[in-house]
Enzyme design. Structure first.
Site, PDB file in Angstrom:
ATOM      1  N   ASP A 126       0.663  -1.163  -0.040  1.00  0.00           N
ATOM      2  CA  ASP A 126       0.022   0.119  -0.027  1.00  0.00           C
ATOM      3  C   ASP A 126       0.887   1.228  -0.098  1.00  0.00           C
ATOM      4  OD1 ASP A 126      -2.666   1.176   0.541  1.00  0.00           O
ATOM      5  OD2 ASP A 126      -1.692   1.964   2.384  1.00  0.00           O
ATOM      6  N   GLU A 135       1.470  -0.113  -4.639  1.00  0.00           N
ATOM      7  CA  GLU A 135       0.468   0.878  -5.203  1.00  0.00           C
ATOM      8  C   GLU A 135       1.099   2.264  -5.482  1.00  0.00           C
ATOM      9  OE1 GLU A 135      -3.601   2.775  -3.337  1.00  0.00           O
ATOM     10  OE2 GLU A 135      -2.101   2.628  -1.885  1.00  0.00           O
TER      11      GLU A 135
END
Length: 601
Positions: free
Chosen positions: A313, A342
């Protein structure tokens, strides 16, 4: 065996470790009231290479060289002046056979992204927990709805029947926020599964059962921030464990400042060190203690749960030098392990900067070591093009052609994660007003373009959701995941007719994809779109696939002569969904707003 904690020690992290790791150095955190005031010894004193005390006496960090330890159990002796010493056992476990060489996910896979709280409630007894704040409230759109690990386990057959080969679940570790804790990105204990999802043992069981069905498990790992309720935010080992400002400072989200040679220092600092939101403090990964903590935690989960990959993330919100070092530490331990970051950037040169061995990043002597990045540029295009009926210079299906013309920017185009939507974006079925023709075109492209396709739970049965109504609307409960649901889409006999059409198409498409290596690792040749029709080929030395996307509302006749350099000596093409055969020497007729996948024969 589980370490029994001495009453004077509240936590040990990692709770146990493994012998035979590539990096033999292990940093053990001991936490307890004034534990830092104790002297620590073990029988083989040479195995302790460092003892670090901090400004907080409740912590002590002991580094040992596991190569110098020939036992599976270490006795740490804690001695304080004028007090009786006590011992604490620590376990070194044996690794699985060939653990370091585990296979990860790649372009032969298709990933299914789900949010466990919204997928299925398999165990109604764990909806609330006395040690976590937010309680079950399915009537609240942004509340906890009770989905859990057991719900995933009970529906693994459904996931497999879709034709996917891997599962990415949003975070499952404890998130003790007072509200919106269901998403899991504000973690409060990164060694513990959230009790409302289940236990650590439940997670192990999920991985084992998934593996038995040939499904891989990808953990959603967060390096950039924790939750405000994390126990080490409430009682930090060091003053700089998290980034602190005189006044609350939020990240400016301008990740381009990392590579921007004209960026001001303050802008770059706020981007990297500012908090994500008020409930998500920013971790200082440049602090060696923090770095080692995150490195070991990630490796511990891989080893403990037998994981197949990470989705990381907010990857480029962390200090570049240290997140690159963190990534390399993992791939040093597991050379085949894939991590997809990400990188929420739409400019392809900025996106490619973050993939391992990027020639652009090399200009600045930077290498992220990150094998895979999420292709947000393609995602944005897939969310627009099928509503654009006119193929002008920069509208319609030409958008996809132009994106792929820049593939040279990426060191490894086959290792891009490609998707039309996820838990943070608009839903395809909302954008396209549940026009299944447009959904099918998007899925055909995900199944046949270079990269690793990722699907978002529920879209395969026509689920929609309006992001303008809040995140909860794009994260709706999967129908049938709760005992009293009127509609159960997990089973063929209880799906609505509309759900059947969506599911059957998606399942057939991605089951086919599993069998065709040309769309996994083959080359691509594409042709400039005409009349909003895009034709491209995926091929290797043994197979060739011709894809025709007609984004024009009107039927089109395709003259195959233009594509002779790829058709070569092939004479027919079998369409993979309908099994219809097309004569490649003749004009191919294709309906408006539709796609064809032809396996050339």
């Amino acid at each position: 065996m589980k370490n029994e904690l001495n009453p004077l020690i509240q936590r040990i992290e990692p709770p146990f470790w493994y012998s035979g790791m590539h990096n033999p150095e292990l940093q053990i955190l001991f936490y307890g009231k004034n534990i830092g005031e104790y002297e620590i010894t073990i029988e083989n004193s040479t195995a302790i290479t460092n003892i670090k005390r901090t400004e907080n006496p409740n912590f002590i960090f002991v580094t040992i060289d596991t190569q110098n330890i020939n036992t599976n159990e270490i006795d740490f002796t804690f001695q304080q002046k004028n007090k009786k010493p006590f011992t604490q056992k620590y376990e070194l476990r044996k690794r699985r056979k060939d653990s370091a060489l585990r296979k990860s996910f790649d372009a032969s896979d298709c990933i299914y992204l789900l949010m466990p709280d919204r997928f299925a409630n398999g165990n109604p007894n764990n909806q609330n927990d006395s040690n976590t704040s937010e309680k079950y409230n399915r009537d609240l759109p942004g509340g906890r709805h009770g989905g859990d690990i057991e719900g995933i386990i009970q529906n693994l057959d459904y996931i497999k029947s879709l034709g996917v080969t891997a599962i990415w679940s949003t975070p499952l570790c404890e998130d003790n926020e007072t509200e919106f804790s269901y998403h899991g990105y504000a973690q409060s204990d990164v060694y513990k599964i959230d009790p409302r999802f289940g236990t650590n043992e439940d997670y192990i069981r999920l991985v084992e059962k998934a593996h038995q069905l040939g499904l891989k498990i990808i953990m959603d790992y967060v390096t950039n921030h924790w939750g405000i309720e994390h126990w080490m935010v409430k009682d930090s080992p060091t003053n700089d464990w998290i980034h602190r400002f005189e006044n609350y400072t939020e990240t400016n989200h301008k990740r381009s400042t990392v590579s921007d040679i004209n960026a001001s220092k303050i802008d770059r600092t706020i981007c990297l060190n500012g908090w994500f939101v008020p409930t998500m403090p920013d971790l200082n990964i440049s602090n060696p203690l923090v770095f080692n903590y995150l490195r070991q935690n990630a490796i511990w989960w891989i080893e403990y749960a037998n994981l197949d990959g990470f989705r990381v993330d907010t990857y480029n919100y962390s200090e570049p030098e240290y997140i690159a070092k963190w990534t390399k530490a993992i791939t040093d331990e597991y050379p085949n392990f894939n991590l997809v970051g990400e990188i929420t950037m739409r400019n392809q040169s900025l996106l490619s900067y973050w993939q391992k061995d990027s020639a652009i990043a090399k200009i600045q002597n930077f290498n992220s070591n990150l094998p895979s990045v999420m292709d947000f540029a393609l995602s944005d295009a897939l969310q627009m093009v099928f509503n654009e009926d006119d193929d002008t210079w920069d509208q319609g299906i030409t958008k996809i052609y132009d994106l792929l013309s820049k593939d040279f920017l990426f060191p490894n185009i086959n290792n891009l994660l490609i998707f039309g939507e996820n838990h943070d974006t608009r839903r395809l079925n909302h954008i396209y007003n549940n026009d299944i023709r447009k959904y099918k075109m998007a899925m055909i492209m995900l199944a046949t373009l270079r990269g690793i396709p990722q699907l978002y739970y529920g879209s395969e049965i026509g689920m929609a959701g309006d992001q303008n109504l809040g995140d909860a609307d794009i994260r709706r409960d999967f129908p049938g995941g709760w005992e009293n649901d009127e509609n159960n889409a997990f089973h063929p006999e209880t799906r609505s007719e509309c759900q059947k059409v969506y599911f059957d198409f998606t399942s057939k498409l991605f089951h086919w994809r599993k069998t065709n290596e040309a769309v996994h690792f083959g080359k691509t040749t594409h042709y400039i779109p005409e009349n909003n029709v895009y034709v491209y080929f995926r091929y290797n030395s043994n197979k060739s696939v011709m894809v025709i996307i007609n984004n024009n509302p009107e039927n089109q006749n395709i003259d195959t002569k233009r594509f002779q350099e790829n058709i070569k000596n092939y004479t027919t093409g079998k369409e993979v969904i309908t099994n219809t055969k097309f004569d490649l020497s003749k004009t191919i007729s294709i309906e408006g707003k539709s796609g064809l996948i032809l396996e050339l024969e």
